[in-house]
Design a protein around this motif. Structure first.
Motif, PDB file in Angstrom:
ATOM      1  N   UNK A  54     -48.755  -8.691  -4.422  1.00 22.56           N
ATOM      2  CA  UNK A  54     -48.427  -8.907  -3.256  1.00 22.56           C
ATOM      3  C   UNK A  54     -46.911  -8.565  -2.534  1.00 22.56           C
ATOM      4  N   UNK A  55     -46.937  -8.118  -1.631  1.00 23.26           N
ATOM      5  CA  UNK A  55     -45.550  -7.935  -0.926  1.00 23.26           C
ATOM      6  C   UNK A  55     -45.443  -8.402   0.453  1.00 23.26           C
ATOM      7  N   UNK A  56     -44.145  -8.475   0.914  1.00 21.42           N
ATOM      8  CA  UNK A  56     -43.934  -8.846   2.514  1.00 21.42           C
ATOM      9  C   UNK A  56     -44.559 -10.073   2.829  1.00 21.42           C
ATOM     10  N   UNK A  57     -45.103 -10.313   3.960  1.00 19.97           N
ATOM     11  CA  UNK A  57     -45.723 -11.488   4.622  1.00 19.97           C
ATOM     12  C   UNK A  57     -46.656 -11.830   3.675  1.00 19.97           C
ATOM     13  N   UNK A  58     -47.394 -11.018   3.060  1.00 17.66           N
ATOM     14  CA  UNK A  58     -48.766 -11.647   2.191  1.00 17.66           C
ATOM     15  C   UNK A  58     -48.330 -12.412   1.159  1.00 17.66           C
ATOM     16  N   UNK A  59     -46.975 -12.206   0.702  1.00 19.11           N
ATOM     17  CA  UNK A  59     -46.271 -13.010  -0.505  1.00 19.11           C
ATOM     18  C   UNK A  59     -45.522 -14.118   0.033  1.00 19.11           C
ATOM     19  N   UNK A  60     -44.708 -13.941   0.906  1.00 21.13           N
ATOM     20  CA  UNK A  60     -43.609 -14.782   1.187  1.00 21.13           C
ATOM     21  C   UNK A  60     -43.253 -15.176   2.553  1.00 21.13           C
ATOM     22  N   UNK A  61     -44.256 -14.935   3.580  1.00 21.77           N
ATOM     23  CA  UNK A  61     -44.064 -15.159   5.056  1.00 21.77           C
ATOM     24  C   UNK A  61     -43.235 -16.519   5.432  1.00 21.77           C
ATOM     25  N   UNK A  62     -42.422 -16.382   6.421  1.00 24.54           N
ATOM     26  CA  UNK A  62     -42.028 -17.699   6.797  1.00 24.54           C
ATOM     27  C   UNK A  62     -41.752 -17.393   8.452  1.00 24.54           C
ATOM     28  N   UNK A  63     -41.389 -18.494   9.070  1.00 27.07           N
ATOM     29  CA  UNK A  63     -41.287 -18.608  10.472  1.00 27.07           C
ATOM     30  C   UNK A  63     -40.215 -17.295  10.609  1.00 27.07           C
ATOM     31  N   UNK A  64     -40.277 -16.609  11.991  1.00 30.60           N
ATOM     32  CA  UNK A  64     -39.307 -15.785  11.948  1.00 30.60           C
ATOM     33  C   UNK A  64     -37.934 -15.839  12.537  1.00 30.60           C
ATOM     34  N   UNK A  65     -37.570 -17.140  12.346  1.00 32.14           N
ATOM     35  CA  UNK A  65     -36.269 -17.696  12.805  1.00 32.14           C
ATOM     36  C   UNK A  65     -34.866 -16.929  12.584  1.00 32.14           C
ATOM     37  N   UNK A  66     -35.227 -16.624  11.438  1.00 30.05           N
ATOM     38  CA  UNK A  66     -33.578 -15.807  10.807  1.00 30.05           C
ATOM     39  C   UNK A  66     -34.079 -14.197  10.755  1.00 30.05           C
ATOM     40  N   UNK A  67     -35.192 -13.743  11.523  1.00 28.97           N
ATOM     41  CA  UNK A  67     -35.268 -12.294  11.706  1.00 28.97           C
ATOM     42  C   UNK A  67     -35.376 -11.727  10.241  1.00 28.97           C
ATOM     43  N   UNK A  68     -36.029 -12.102   9.512  1.00 23.79           N
ATOM     44  CA  UNK A  68     -35.556 -11.683   8.141  1.00 23.79           C
ATOM     45  C   UNK A  68     -37.068 -11.227   7.450  1.00 23.79           C
ATOM     46  N   UNK A  69     -38.183 -11.206   8.120  1.00 20.27           N
ATOM     47  CA  UNK A  69     -39.364 -10.640   7.797  1.00 20.27           C
ATOM     48  C   UNK A  69     -39.459  -9.328   7.463  1.00 20.27           C
ATOM     49  N   UNK A  70     -38.774  -8.344   8.313  1.00 22.68           N
ATOM     50  CA  UNK A  70     -38.852  -6.860   8.008  1.00 22.68           C
ATOM     51  C   UNK A  70     -37.830  -6.388   7.108  1.00 22.68           C
ATOM     52  N   UNK A  71     -36.651  -7.427   6.914  1.00 16.90           N
ATOM     53  CA  UNK A  71     -35.581  -7.187   5.844  1.00 16.90           C
ATOM     54  C   UNK A  71     -36.159  -7.422   4.760  1.00 16.90           C
ATOM     55  N   UNK A  72     -36.979  -8.496   4.369  1.00 13.43           N
ATOM     56  CA  UNK A  72     -37.597  -8.753   3.056  1.00 13.43           C
ATOM     57  C   UNK A  72     -38.551  -7.760   2.648  1.00 13.43           C
ATOM     58  N   UNK A  73     -39.475  -7.226   3.624  1.00  8.49           N
ATOM     59  CA  UNK A  73     -40.313  -6.283   3.143  1.00  8.49           C
ATOM     60  C   UNK A  73     -39.556  -5.014   2.723  1.00  8.49           C
ATOM     61  N   UNK A  74     -38.438  -4.541   3.422  1.00 14.94           N
ATOM     62  CA  UNK A  74     -37.836  -3.647   2.934  1.00 14.94           C
ATOM     63  C   UNK A  74     -37.024  -3.520   1.789  1.00 14.94           C
ATOM     64  N   UNK A  75     -36.561  -4.755   1.340  1.00 10.66           N
ATOM     65  CA  UNK A  75     -36.009  -4.923   0.058  1.00 10.66           C
ATOM     66  C   UNK A  75     -37.161  -5.028  -1.086  1.00 10.66           C
ATOM     67  N   UNK A  76     -38.165  -5.830  -0.615  1.00 12.48           N
ATOM     68  CA  UNK A  76     -39.536  -5.690  -1.595  1.00 12.48           C
ATOM     69  C   UNK A  76     -39.626  -4.300  -2.033  1.00 12.48           C
ATOM     70  N   UNK A  77     -39.782  -3.330  -1.010  1.00 10.78           N
ATOM     71  CA  UNK A  77     -39.977  -1.864  -1.371  1.00 10.78           C
ATOM     72  C   UNK A  77     -38.896  -1.289  -2.262  1.00 10.78           C
ATOM     73  N   UNK A  78     -37.617  -1.466  -1.861  1.00  8.66           N
ATOM     74  CA  UNK A  78     -36.670  -0.796  -2.568  1.00  8.66           C
ATOM     75  C   UNK A  78     -36.636  -1.402  -4.068  1.00  8.66           C
ATOM     76  N   UNK A  79     -36.884  -2.759  -4.395  1.00  4.24           N
ATOM     77  CA  UNK A  79     -36.847  -3.098  -5.649  1.00  4.24           C
ATOM     78  C   UNK A  79     -38.201  -2.985  -6.526  1.00  4.24           C
TER      79      UNK A  79
END
Length: 368
Positions: free
Chosen positions: A272-297
């Motif tokens: 699982x990657x992105x929100x399927x694995x580690x979704x949070x409230x969007x308060x820090x605007x990190x949802x897309x950033x975490x998905x991009x970082x997931x992809x890179x790693x």
């Protein structure tokens, strides 16, 4: 050997993963249960670490002409009086630019990056997991076997359920309203007004448009039947740019925020990657950033493992989990701060807001 890989979901997480896999020498299949005509309508804010990850994916150039750069975040009280300001450009110096843009534009950049090769209107009906392969039956009855299946299908992930990796997402009690406003007041900064267990955020996103992200903590309230009227009722007394924005606002989308917290992100060759694995409230605007970082790693670890999928998935989770936990914890912390009664919160933020809020992002400044 080229791995047989399936990416389930053609949103931000899925297309980012597919892009990283292509850069690593693979040609994944990408499926999406929604039709191709379902384009995201709102805007999105990408902090500096999102830009850095996009640079690793070779996507910084096509994004450069899109949206508006954000140099400052301005925090105001409900009446529009200053609380504090954050130098966003300074915070992310040497990391990447912060940008607000149309989600549809971002989606198009990501789609182009994978050659547009997505099978839409295609759901996963069954998933059978073996030691090193997974058999997938699609909604049309066709069957295929893969060395790696990536569930990038969001907070309500079908793959998460079918792989037995966790239950449904847990509501946070927040309602979020999103709108793209044309003809509103001129705004050069990301600007947030903090109310009582609520906030109203607006930012320039290019083309003389504003992206508005509005939330309130209301765990027991139903979604309003008329979101525009509700926003005017709740935020009508706010100062600053809010009255002019509300007057120009036309379309509003409504969503409940939730969290996904899992003990593990993979089972056999299913990840699982992105929100399927580690979704949070969007308060820090990190949802897309975490998905991009997931992809890179993920791309890096698959390349390093020499096709040993199990080793790659272990290494991937070891690298990614601490960072995603930081985002979840800081998100909760900021939401708790937001929900302190204004009579206590506002004087505290005038004194220490910059230090408190900048600290939420500091762990994300170092590379992944």
């Amino acid at each position: 050997m080229t791995l047989r890989i399936l990416v389930v979901g053609a949103g931000i997480a899925g297309l980012s993963a597919a892009r990283a896999l292509r850069l690593a020498g693979h040609r994944p299949d990408v499926v999406e249960e929604l039709p191709a005509t379902m384009l995201p309508a709102a805007g999105i804010y990408l902090p500096g670490n999102a830009s850095r990850a996009l640079r690793h994916l070779g996507l910084d150039a096509p994004l450069r002409p899109l949206g508006d750069l954000i140099f400052r975040q301005v925090f105001l009280d409900a009446r529009g009086r200053a609380l504090f300001e954050m130098d966003v450009a300074g915070l992310w110096a040497g990391v990447g630019e912060s940008r607000a843009l149309s989600r549809a534009d971002l989606q198009q950049v990501l789609l182009t990056s994978v050659g547009g090769e997505v099978r839409y209107d295609t759901s996963v009906r069954e998933l059978e997991i073996f030691d090193s392969t997974a058999k997938v039956e699609f909604g049309d009855g066709s069957v295929a076997e893969y060395d790696l299946v990536i569930g990038a299908d969001g907070r309500r992930s079908t793959i998460r359920a079918k792989a037995g990796l966790g239950g449904p997402a847990v509501p946070t009690g927040q309602i979020v309203y999103r709108s793209v406003v044309s003809g509103g007041p001129p705004l050069s900064d990301w600007t947030a007004l903090l109310g009582r267990r609520s906030s109203f955020t607006a930012m320039p996103m290019g083309g003389r448009r504003l992206y508005c992200y509005i939330d309130e903590t209301a765990p027991d309230s139903p979604n309003p039947s008329d979101p525009r009227a509700h926003l005017r009722n709740v935020f009508g007394s706010f100062g600053g740019p809010v009255p002019a924005i509300l007057a120009a606002m036309e379309n509003v989308s409504v969503a409940r925020t939730d969290e996904v917290v899992l003990e593990r992100w993979s089972r056999g060759p299913v990840l699982l990657v992105g929100d399927a694995a580690h979704a949070t409230a969007p308060t820090l605007a990190q949802g897309a950033a975490m998905s991009f970082e997931d992809a890179v790693v993920l791309g890096e670890e698959l390349k390093r493992s020499g096709e040993d999928v199990a080793a790659a998935l272990r290494a991937y989770e070891i690298r990614r989990r601490p960072r995603c936990v930081v985002v979840r914890d800081r998100t909760r912390e900021r939401d708790r701060t937001r929900d302190v009664p204004p009579a206590l919160r506002d004087p505290m933020l005038r004194r220490r807001g910059l230090r408190i809020f900048a600290e939420h992002y500091r762990p994300l400044v170092p590379p992944v």
